[in-house]
Design an enzyme around this catalytic site. Structure first.
Site, mmCIF file in Angstrom:
data_model
loop_
_atom_site.group_PDB
_atom_site.id
_atom_site.type_symbol
_atom_site.label_atom_id
_atom_site.label_comp_id
_atom_site.label_asym_id
_atom_site.label_seq_id
_atom_site.Cartn_x
_atom_site.Cartn_y
_atom_site.Cartn_z
ATOM 1 N N CYS A 1 26.632 -22.765 22.972
ATOM 2 C CA CYS A 1 25.633 -23.134 23.990
ATOM 3 C C CYS A 1 24.215 -22.738 23.609
ATOM 4 O O CYS A 1 23.258 -23.204 24.218
ATOM 5 C CB CYS A 1 25.978 -22.481 25.330
ATOM 6 S SG CYS A 1 27.470 -23.149 26.067
ATOM 7 N N HIS B 1 23.050 -29.327 31.229
ATOM 8 C CA HIS B 1 23.360 -28.530 30.042
ATOM 9 C C HIS B 1 23.841 -29.440 28.915
ATOM 10 O O HIS B 1 25.039 -29.571 28.668
ATOM 11 C CB HIS B 1 24.425 -27.485 30.415
ATOM 12 C CG HIS B 1 24.722 -26.490 29.335
ATOM 13 N ND1 HIS B 1 23.867 -26.225 28.294
ATOM 14 C CD2 HIS B 1 25.795 -25.665 29.128
ATOM 15 C CE1 HIS B 1 24.389 -25.305 27.507
ATOM 16 N NE2 HIS B 1 25.561 -24.952 27.987
#
Lengths: 393, 393
Positions: free
Chosen positions: B86, B334
């Protein structure tokens, strides 16, 4: 610019490693490099992990570097995966070099690993085809093997290179690999055997292509300040560390040398040296024709003379400029993201005079070059390192 | 140390982008950053491409950075993909910073991209589960959502944090996103609505989790020398750029703050500042509890006070330290490897005073923090950047 040295190298055997999982392959290579350097896990300031195709094969795409280093107690430091297809390892070394140049780190770890066997050959071949722009190539059947066939044909057309000369690359690198206990293949080949082997994509036969390989390799780079303070073992100085991309074009020529030309110009300028100064080289030949093109692109011989260069014996052990003394991608094996780091390992071994029966006598300057990916007539990217035997050895 | 500035930022809208392929997402973000900076493709000296999960989803694992930059005419320079789950985007920015610090480059491009829709939600969720060590977690059902459930429970047990406070993070970030036309979600939420939404992993409900997102973001970093020579547009100075890993342990505690502690200590030391100096922050909250833990880990409030910090309104627009003014991971969306770069973009926008209705009045110092991956009780890695509004603006 700071002076940067390689002080530790390590690798697993390359080949089929059924008893090691991905994590163990990475751990084994890194631990060997730490032992070789005489350093502790806590000495490492930053780590770069080359990792390209095994995520696709083993469904462990992310955070592989963290997973490998955790059990060695390497933590708290930045750990980053880098990928540039077949040259992921070369760029891991380059990023380690830049990190030390930045002044923020004195000790940087570069390692690469892959496990390509164990889920079937087709899965490995699928993963490799991602090294070409999928939209442009793979969907039209231009897998790496097919592309190398076309490149070989073009080089033959342009320069009169022969299939026998291509076979000589395979034979030479296998002869070198027979002297390297860590190489994947050790049984010698003959030109006749290479030419009559199964055809992959005309004129490329099986032994002109690199194998599928499991393996890991690691290198530890240190600043000169750290080297002096800790009296590091057998340091080899990095005279040049450069990275480049090719110059893809819609009007492409299949056998472009541009990527080689860009990285070698940068590298020779940085080192203040030229191709005649190189005593030994590790270059990337996923297919025999690529080694021939690399001789030309790096200026080891004039353009178009690569076939005759290998035929003359110049690139064999005992020749003027031995290339791929460890067996190269064709016979040491090609554990994709480990390859660039393993090349650095071989050049460091040669600079230290520790290459045993494959040692190049009196070698003082060594070159590593690797390319990765392919699109529109040129390799996507390349790195080049020039290393020097230092007086401490 | 050289002074380094961000001079160009760009991003696509985050959300569902059916009309753009992976290459176009990357191209669009990079082109916007070039236009914003007033620079040409040939000005870029080195490029880092964050790319994490879309390779798994779209079968284009390798050389994505080269593919994105080819059509923009960015070639010959080193182009490297970086991955730290991430936080791949945060590390792309950090590597760009280090490359300029090395002295070898004056202009470095950092960008990130993902396309997560289009091949089904299950494929995207599969890809995300690779962010956890597969051997330790995913095979036992500890997907990211399940892990966040356990972390939330532990934080409630340790510190008395409530589910209402977690819901307040989701409500606040959605309220901010409603002011950001590039955010994925713009329809405001209520605490009641968050608490009664479908349960993902008790006590985590759907709006406490980040969505699946397509998107790209880019940032151009330059040295001060280049800035002066070219009179670059609205530069924002980088006071600190650090990277770290956590400290995974077999005796782990699920809600470890160690990764935050390490990167914030390094970052505050580098900038010569403390948490009280920060005017606005962009932090990574794939789940609401993570934003609460980040407040604590970065010293915005005492340990265990994160729930009360959000409840007090301190982290809302108009509060003492507005956090995730662009909607954050929960509502901006995201797009995994683009997130860290988009966070830099938001902080730059705030430093320039160009954030429109979500502008933090008089903001002079902004902080970006992102984490990536998860193993043995701690995030695998993190980056932290502290940026300063410069007098040129």
């Amino acid at each position: 610019m700071r002076n940067v040295y390689v002080t530790g190298i390590g690798m697993t055997k390359f080949g089929i490693l059924p008893d090691m999982n991905l994590r163990e392959i990475g751990e084994t290579a890194v631990w060997a490099a730490l032992k070789d350097a005489g350093l502790k896990p806590s000495d490492i300031g930053v780590a770069y992990c080359g990792y390209a195709v095994s995520g696709h094969i083993y469904d462990q795409e992310l955070v592989m570097g963290h997973t490998c280093l955790r059990e060695l107690g390497i933590k708290e430091i930045p750990i980053l995966r880098v990928e540039q297809a077949c040259n992921s390892g070369g760029f891991a070394v380059r990023e380690a070099f830049l990190a030390i140049q930045s002044g923020f780190y004195d000790v940087a770890l570069a390692f690469g690993l892959e496990k390509m066997f164990g889920r079937g050959t087709q899965k490995a071949v699928d993963a490799l085809s991602k090294g070409l722009d999928t939209e442009l190539y793979a969907e039209y059947g231009l897998t790496p093997g097919a592309t190398f066939g076309l490149i070989s044909k073009r080089h033959m057309y342009d320069y009169g290179t022969t299939v026998e000369q291509m076979a000589m690359v395979s034979v030479k690198n296998r002869r070198h690999a027979a002297l390297n206990p860590r190489a994947q293949f050790q049984k010698e080949l003959t030109i006749e055997g290479v030419l009559t082997a199964p055809m992959i994509a005309e004129p490329v036969t099986l032994p002109m292509c690199c194998p599928i390989t499991d393996g890991g390799a690691a290198a530890i780079l240190v600043s000169e300040d750290f080297l002096r303070k800790r009296n590091c073992r057998k340091p080899v100085k990095i005279l040049a560390s450069v990275g480049a991309s090719g110059s893809p074009s819609w009007t492409y020529k299949l056998s472009s040398h541009e990527n080689y030309a860009i990285s070698s110009k940068l590298g020779y300028e940085m080192a203040g040296l030229g191709p005649n100064d190189i005593d030994v080289a590790a270059v990337h030949e996923p297919c025999a024709i690529m080694e021939i093109m690399t001789y030309e692109g790096l200026g080891f011989c004039p353009m178009g003379e690569g076939g005759r260069f290998v035929e003359s014996g110049a690139s064999s052990l005992g020749g003027r400029l031995p290339v791929n003394t460890d067996g190269g991608t064709l016979s040491r094996g090609h554990a994709i993201a480990a390859t660039g780091v393993a090349q650095i390992g071989e050049i460091v071994t040669q600079m230290r005079g520790e290459a045993g029966p494959r040692q190049v006598e009196g070698a003082k300057i060594g070159l590593q070059h690797c390319v990765g990916g392919y699109q529109m007539g040129d390799a996507c990217g390349s790195t080049l390192h020039i290393l020097e035997r230092s007086s401490e050895i």
